[in-house]
Motif scaffolding. Structure first.
Motif, PDB file in Angstrom:
ATOM      1  N   ALA A   1       0.846  -1.187   0.000  1.00  0.00           N
ATOM      2  CA  ALA A   1       0.000   0.000   0.000  1.00  0.00           C
ATOM      3  C   ALA A   1       0.884   1.240   0.000  1.00  0.00           C
ATOM      4  O   ALA A   1       2.032   1.203   0.441  1.00  0.00           O
ATOM      5  N   ILE A   2       0.348   2.329  -0.498  1.00  0.00           N
ATOM      6  CA  ILE A   2       1.007   3.635  -0.423  1.00  0.00           C
ATOM      7  C   ILE A   2       0.270   4.469   0.611  1.00  0.00           C
ATOM      8  O   ILE A   2      -0.963   4.597   0.554  1.00  0.00           O
ATOM      9  N   VAL A   3       1.018   5.025   1.561  1.00  0.00           N
ATOM     10  CA  VAL A   3       0.462   5.950   2.549  1.00  0.00           C
ATOM     11  C   VAL A   3       1.314   7.214   2.498  1.00  0.00           C
ATOM     12  O   VAL A   3       2.507   7.170   2.797  1.00  0.00           O
ATOM     13  N   SER A   4       0.693   8.316   2.112  1.00  0.00           N
ATOM     14  CA  SER A   4       1.442   9.533   1.816  1.00  0.00           C
ATOM     15  C   SER A   4       0.822  10.753   2.488  1.00  0.00           C
ATOM     16  O   SER A   4      -0.383  10.798   2.741  1.00  0.00           O
ATOM     17  N   ALA A   5       1.666  11.760   2.746  1.00  0.00           N
ATOM     18  CA  ALA A   5       1.184  13.042   3.267  1.00  0.00           C
ATOM     19  C   ALA A   5       0.701  13.964   2.146  1.00  0.00           C
ATOM     20  O   ALA A   5       0.353  15.115   2.392  1.00  0.00           O
ATOM     21  N   SER A   6       0.671  13.477   0.917  1.00  0.00           N
ATOM     22  CA  SER A   6       0.145  14.257  -0.208  1.00  0.00           C
ATOM     23  C   SER A   6      -1.377  14.322  -0.142  1.00  0.00           C
ATOM     24  O   SER A   6      -2.024  13.415   0.409  1.00  0.00           O
ATOM     25  N   PRO A   7      -1.987  15.355  -0.734  1.00  0.00           N
ATOM     26  CA  PRO A   7      -3.453  15.372  -0.857  1.00  0.00           C
ATOM     27  C   PRO A   7      -3.918  14.125  -1.612  1.00  0.00           C
ATOM     28  O   PRO A   7      -3.384  13.785  -2.668  1.00  0.00           O
ATOM     29  N   VAL A   8      -4.914  13.461  -1.084  1.00  0.00           N
ATOM     30  CA  VAL A   8      -5.264  12.140  -1.590  1.00  0.00           C
ATOM     31  C   VAL A   8      -5.669  12.146  -3.059  1.00  0.00           C
ATOM     32  O   VAL A   8      -5.318  11.213  -3.814  1.00  0.00           O
ATOM     33  N   GLU A   9      -6.386  13.162  -3.524  1.00  0.00           N
ATOM     34  CA  GLU A   9      -6.817  13.169  -4.921  1.00  0.00           C
ATOM     35  C   GLU A   9      -5.633  13.362  -5.867  1.00  0.00           C
ATOM     36  O   GLU A   9      -5.563  12.731  -6.929  1.00  0.00           O
ATOM     37  N   VAL A  10      -4.700  14.233  -5.492  1.00  0.00           N
ATOM     38  CA  VAL A  10      -3.485  14.407  -6.290  1.00  0.00           C
ATOM     39  C   VAL A  10      -2.701  13.101  -6.311  1.00  0.00           C
ATOM     40  O   VAL A  10      -2.232  12.640  -7.363  1.00  0.00           O
TER      41      VAL A  10
ATOM     42  N   GLY B   1      -1.098   7.252 -12.997  1.00  0.00           N
ATOM     43  CA  GLY B   1      -0.274   7.514 -14.178  1.00  0.00           C
ATOM     44  C   GLY B   1       0.801   6.478 -14.415  1.00  0.00           C
ATOM     45  O   GLY B   1       1.473   6.495 -15.461  1.00  0.00           O
ATOM     46  N   TYR B   2       0.964   5.558 -13.480  1.00  0.00           N
ATOM     47  CA  TYR B   2       1.934   4.465 -13.605  1.00  0.00           C
ATOM     48  C   TYR B   2       1.155   3.165 -13.445  1.00  0.00           C
ATOM     49  O   TYR B   2       1.190   2.524 -12.391  1.00  0.00           O
ATOM     50  N   PRO B   3       0.402   2.770 -14.475  1.00  0.00           N
ATOM     51  CA  PRO B   3      -0.584   1.689 -14.334  1.00  0.00           C
ATOM     52  C   PRO B   3      -0.003   0.352 -13.896  1.00  0.00           C
ATOM     53  O   PRO B   3      -0.669  -0.396 -13.183  1.00  0.00           O
ATOM     54  N   THR B   4       1.223   0.049 -14.311  1.00  0.00           N
ATOM     55  CA  THR B   4       1.817  -1.227 -13.891  1.00  0.00           C
ATOM     56  C   THR B   4       2.003  -1.244 -12.384  1.00  0.00           C
ATOM     57  O   THR B   4       1.674  -2.226 -11.700  1.00  0.00           O
ATOM     58  N   LEU B   5       2.531  -0.162 -11.847  1.00  0.00           N
ATOM     59  CA  LEU B   5       2.717  -0.046 -10.400  1.00  0.00           C
ATOM     60  C   LEU B   5       1.371  -0.002  -9.691  1.00  0.00           C
ATOM     61  O   LEU B   5       1.159  -0.701  -8.688  1.00  0.00           O
ATOM     62  N   ALA B   6       0.458   0.803 -10.200  1.00  0.00           N
ATOM     63  CA  ALA B   6      -0.844   0.975  -9.545  1.00  0.00           C
ATOM     64  C   ALA B   6      -1.591  -0.344  -9.413  1.00  0.00           C
ATOM     65  O   ALA B   6      -2.265  -0.595  -8.408  1.00  0.00           O
ATOM     66  N   ALA B   7      -1.467  -1.196 -10.418  1.00  0.00           N
ATOM     67  CA  ALA B   7      -2.193  -2.467 -10.414  1.00  0.00           C
ATOM     68  C   ALA B   7      -1.733  -3.396  -9.305  1.00  0.00           C
ATOM     69  O   ALA B   7      -2.464  -4.311  -8.910  1.00  0.00           O
ATOM     70  N   MET B   8      -0.538  -3.181  -8.777  1.00  0.00           N
ATOM     71  CA  MET B   8      -0.005  -4.054  -7.734  1.00  0.00           C
ATOM     72  C   MET B   8      -0.164  -3.477  -6.338  1.00  0.00           C
ATOM     73  O   MET B   8       0.257  -4.090  -5.364  1.00  0.00           O
ATOM     74  N   MET B   9      -0.775  -2.286  -6.224  1.00  0.00           N
ATOM     75  CA  MET B   9      -1.013  -1.674  -4.932  1.00  0.00           C
ATOM     76  C   MET B   9      -2.405  -2.029  -4.427  1.00  0.00           C
ATOM     77  O   MET B   9      -3.393  -1.850  -5.135  1.00  0.00           O
ATOM     78  N   ASP B  10      -2.488  -2.504  -3.209  1.00  0.00           N
ATOM     79  CA  ASP B  10      -3.786  -2.855  -2.645  1.00  0.00           C
ATOM     80  C   ASP B  10      -4.562  -1.619  -2.199  1.00  0.00           C
ATOM     81  O   ASP B  10      -5.794  -1.613  -2.256  1.00  0.00           O
ATOM     82  N   ASP B  11      -3.840  -0.588  -1.750  1.00  0.00           N
ATOM     83  CA  ASP B  11      -4.494   0.635  -1.293  1.00  0.00           C
ATOM     84  C   ASP B  11      -3.581   1.829  -1.548  1.00  0.00           C
ATOM     85  O   ASP B  11      -2.349   1.696  -1.555  1.00  0.00           O
ATOM     86  N   VAL B  12      -4.201   2.991  -1.738  1.00  0.00           N
ATOM     87  CA  VAL B  12      -3.479   4.258  -1.893  1.00  0.00           C
ATOM     88  C   VAL B  12      -4.152   5.263  -0.973  1.00  0.00           C
ATOM     89  O   VAL B  12      -5.313   5.629  -1.187  1.00  0.00           O
ATOM     90  N   GLU B  13      -3.439   5.705   0.065  1.00  0.00           N
ATOM     91  CA  GLU B  13      -4.007   6.562   1.100  1.00  0.00           C
ATOM     92  C   GLU B  13      -3.241   7.879   1.185  1.00  0.00           C
ATOM     93  O   GLU B  13      -2.006   7.885   1.268  1.00  0.00           O
ATOM     94  N   GLY B  14      -3.975   8.996   1.177  1.00  0.00           N
ATOM     95  CA  GLY B  14      -3.368  10.308   1.329  1.00  0.00           C
ATOM     96  C   GLY B  14      -4.168  11.171   2.279  1.00  0.00           C
ATOM     97  O   GLY B  14      -5.208  10.756   2.804  1.00  0.00           O
ATOM     98  N   LEU B  15      -3.691  12.391   2.497  1.00  0.00           N
ATOM     99  CA  LEU B  15      -4.360  13.315   3.408  1.00  0.00           C
ATOM    100  C   LEU B  15      -5.513  14.034   2.716  1.00  0.00           C
ATOM    101  O   LEU B  15      -5.594  14.074   1.490  1.00  0.00           O
ATOM    102  N   GLY B  16      -6.361  14.650   3.520  1.00  0.00           N
ATOM    103  CA  GLY B  16      -7.524  15.337   2.991  1.00  0.00           C
ATOM    104  C   GLY B  16      -7.305  16.807   2.710  1.00  0.00           C
ATOM    105  O   GLY B  16      -8.245  17.505   2.328  1.00  0.00           O
TER     106      GLY B  16
END
Length: 208
Positions: A100-109, A116-131
């Motif tokens: 999973a990716i957990v980031s301090a970036s705004p979640v929508e960004v 934009g990196y579909p190969t990587l994205a397909a292997m991530m179970d979750d993508v979490e960012g700040l509001g």
């Protein structure tokens, strides 16, 4: 095991883009411009503290933070992933690790960037960012994610002392990779294990 990845500077090679974004905004307000060295020596979370240290008036920070994300997102459209990112994630995925990716970036960004990196994205179970765009801390976000997903065995991988702080608060080990948003000297002070690149991180994980 669940591997929690930081995004900026760990998987996305965007330190130079962050500096370019800062400087574009600083020019508007007459704030001294940053060099990469100055940025990497001083960058930290909360981002407001970093900005104040490099000359941004505290009361101006919220306005700059709101202006930052659109400029950064535009500049980062052609930003490369760090060398080895997709290969390391693929190999870990094939070995059955949840990621999973957990980031301090705004979640929508963040989610637009990862997509934009579909190969990587397909292997991530979750993508979490700040509001929001203020980059204060992802400690609460990481703890909430681990609780919601009932994760009992996690490993954090990042490039900054904040990543080490997040892992420590969550009670998990942390591996930091060099060459991201902070200098080697700064990240060594975190007490986390330090690695020169993502391939070395992979070897540490699979041979632990």
């Amino acid at each position: 095991m669940t591997i929690i990845w930081d995004w900026n500077g760990t998987l996305l090679d965007d330190a130079a883009i962050a500096v370019a974004t800062d400087n574009e905004i600083f020019r508007r307000y007459g704030i001294p411009l940053l060099t990469m060295e100055t940025y990497r020596r001083h960058f930290r979370h909360p981002v407001a503290d970093f900005y104040e240290e490099v000359g941004v008036p505290r009361d101006l920070f919220p306005k700059l933070a709101e202006e930052w994300s659109p400029i950064y997102e535009k500049l980062s459209r052609d930003c490369p992933l760090r060398k080895g990112s997709e290969d390391v994630i693929r190999r870990l995925h094939e070995k059955g690790f949840r990621q999973a990716i957990v980031s301090a970036s705004p979640v929508e960004v963040l989610r637009r960037q990862v997509a934009g990196y579909p190969t990587l994205a397909a292997m991530m179970d979750d993508v979490e960012g700040l509001g929001d765009a203020y980059g204060a801390s992802k400690v609460a976000l990481a703890k909430s994610y681990l609780e919601r997903k009932d994760v009992r065995d996690a490993l954090f991988i990042g490039d900054t002392t904040h990543d080490a702080e997040v892992a420590r608060t969550a009670g998990c080990p942390c591996l930091l990779v060099q060459g991201g948003h902070q200098t080697d000297e700064v990240i060594r002070a975190s007490g986390a294990e330090i690695f020169p690149d993502l391939n070395a991180v992979y070897e540490r994980i699979v041979n632990a």
